[in-house]
Design a protein around this motif. Structure first.
Motif, short mmCIF file in Angstrom:
data_model
loop_
_atom_site.label_atom_id
_atom_site.label_comp_id
_atom_site.label_asym_id
_atom_site.label_seq_id
_atom_site.Cartn_x
_atom_site.Cartn_y
_atom_site.Cartn_z
N VAL A 39 0.85 -1.19 0.00
CA VAL A 39 0.00 0.00 0.00
C VAL A 39 0.89 1.23 0.00
O VAL A 39 1.90 1.29 0.72
N GLY A 40 0.53 2.21 -0.80
CA GLY A 40 1.25 3.47 -0.83
C GLY A 40 0.38 4.61 -0.32
O GLY A 40 -0.80 4.70 -0.68
N VAL A 41 0.93 5.44 0.54
CA VAL A 41 0.22 6.59 1.10
C VAL A 41 1.07 7.83 0.90
O VAL A 41 2.27 7.81 1.16
N GLU A 42 0.46 8.89 0.41
CA GLU A 42 1.18 10.14 0.23
C GLU A 42 0.39 11.29 0.82
O GLU A 42 -0.84 11.26 0.89
N GLY A 43 1.10 12.30 1.28
CA GLY A 43 0.42 13.45 1.85
C GLY A 43 1.35 14.63 2.02
O GLY A 43 2.56 14.53 1.79
N LYS A 44 0.77 15.73 2.43
CA LYS A 44 1.54 16.96 2.63
C LYS A 44 2.30 16.88 3.95
O LYS A 44 1.77 16.43 4.97
N LEU A 45 3.54 17.33 3.93
CA LEU A 45 4.39 17.31 5.12
C LEU A 45 4.83 18.74 5.43
O LEU A 45 5.48 19.38 4.62
N VAL A 46 4.47 19.21 6.62
CA VAL A 46 4.81 20.57 7.03
C VAL A 46 5.59 20.51 8.35
O VAL A 46 5.02 20.17 9.40
N PRO A 47 6.89 20.82 8.33
CA PRO A 47 7.68 20.82 9.57
C PRO A 47 7.11 21.79 10.59
O PRO A 47 6.62 22.87 10.23
N THR A 48 7.16 21.41 11.85
CA THR A 48 6.64 22.27 12.91
C THR A 48 7.75 23.07 13.61
O THR A 48 7.46 23.98 14.37
N ASN A 49 8.99 22.67 13.37
CA ASN A 49 10.14 23.31 14.02
C ASN A 49 10.06 23.21 15.54
O ASN A 49 10.49 24.12 16.26
N LYS A 50 9.51 22.11 16.00
CA LYS A 50 9.45 21.87 17.44
C LYS A 50 9.45 20.37 17.69
O LYS A 50 9.21 19.57 16.79
N LYS A 51 9.75 20.00 18.93
CA LYS A 51 9.77 18.60 19.30
C LYS A 51 8.44 18.19 19.94
O LYS A 51 7.72 19.00 20.50
N GLY A 52 8.15 16.91 19.81
CA GLY A 52 6.95 16.34 20.39
C GLY A 52 6.95 14.86 20.14
O GLY A 52 7.95 14.28 19.71
N TYR A 53 5.79 14.23 20.38
CA TYR A 53 5.71 12.78 20.24
C TYR A 53 5.11 12.38 18.90
O TYR A 53 4.00 12.77 18.56
#
Length: 217
Positions: free
Chosen positions: A141-155
């Motif tokens: 299965v292939g999944v694609e989507g938009k990726l927007v860095p948050t410039n912060k750390k988290g889980y």
């Protein structure tokens, strides 16, 4: 010769439990505390291998014999020979999973250590998109989507580790009955910016597989 039987996420779980036990052995003054941590670690590991053979259980069950950092490291190193690689999958197979992306740039598969992969993930920086490939129920299965860095750390919702995050937003493929032509629904989650880091931390498939099922319907 026996076949490799440890998948990447299972190896990460073993590594995590070995780390917890190593820490207890080096810091706990009460033997009962160490004993409890050993029991918990063994139980967690065996639970991750419900179909393990007796020989495989023997291989996995050596953890309680170790107390030093060197012993734990040697144990983890010995298990690398039992890592079952991701795939196999070829570039042409991957391209067929994303039929709308006529100019899809697939990364050089020769650069990946497929023993340390739970899912294949890569970014197209030019379009700010993330691509994931995963064998769900034995089917690619292939999944694609938009990726927007948050410039912060988290889980990260996939590996549950505190790391640099990006928002991954995917439009679902399923549509309600009688939906209008312009209907769409997007699902977003915070993921590791670096898929390699995520692959080296993920210990459970539940979140990944649920996410993919929610996307494809």
């Amino acid at each position: 010769m026996s076949q490799p039987f440890i998948r990447n996420h299972q190896y990460n779980l073993i590594k995590k439990q070995a780390g917890l036990l190593r820490h207890a052995c080096s810091t706990a003054s009460d033997p009962e505390v160490v004993k409890a941590v050993k029991y918990s670690a063994e139980a967690a590991i065996m639970e991750a291998f419900p179909d393990a053979s007796e020989a495989q259980r023997v291989t996995l069950g050596k953890l309680d014999a170790f107390t030093t950092t060197a012993e734990f490291q040697q144990y983890l190193h010995s298990l690398e020979a039992e890592l079952a690689p991701f795939g196999p999958i070829k570039e042409q197979q991957i391209k067929k999973l994303f039929p709308k992306q006529k100019k899809l740039k697939v990364p050089d598969l020769a650069t990946f250590d497929f023993r340390r992969i739970t899912y294949l993930g890569w970014q197209d920086i030019a379009s700010n998109r993330l691509y994931l490939v995963y064998p769900l129920d034995g089917k690619w299965v292939g999944v694609e989507g938009k990726l927007v860095p948050t410039n912060k750390k988290g889980y990260c919702f996939l590996c549950n580790r505190n790391t640099e995050l990006a928002m991954f937003t995917v439009v679902t493929r399923k549509r309600p009955a009688n939906a209008s032509p312009d209907y769409y629904k997007a699902i977003g989650n915070y993921v590791c910016v670096d898929s390699e880091t995520c692959n080296h931390n993920i210990t459970d498939l539940s979140a990944l597989e649920k996410f993919i099922r929610d996307i494809i319907g």
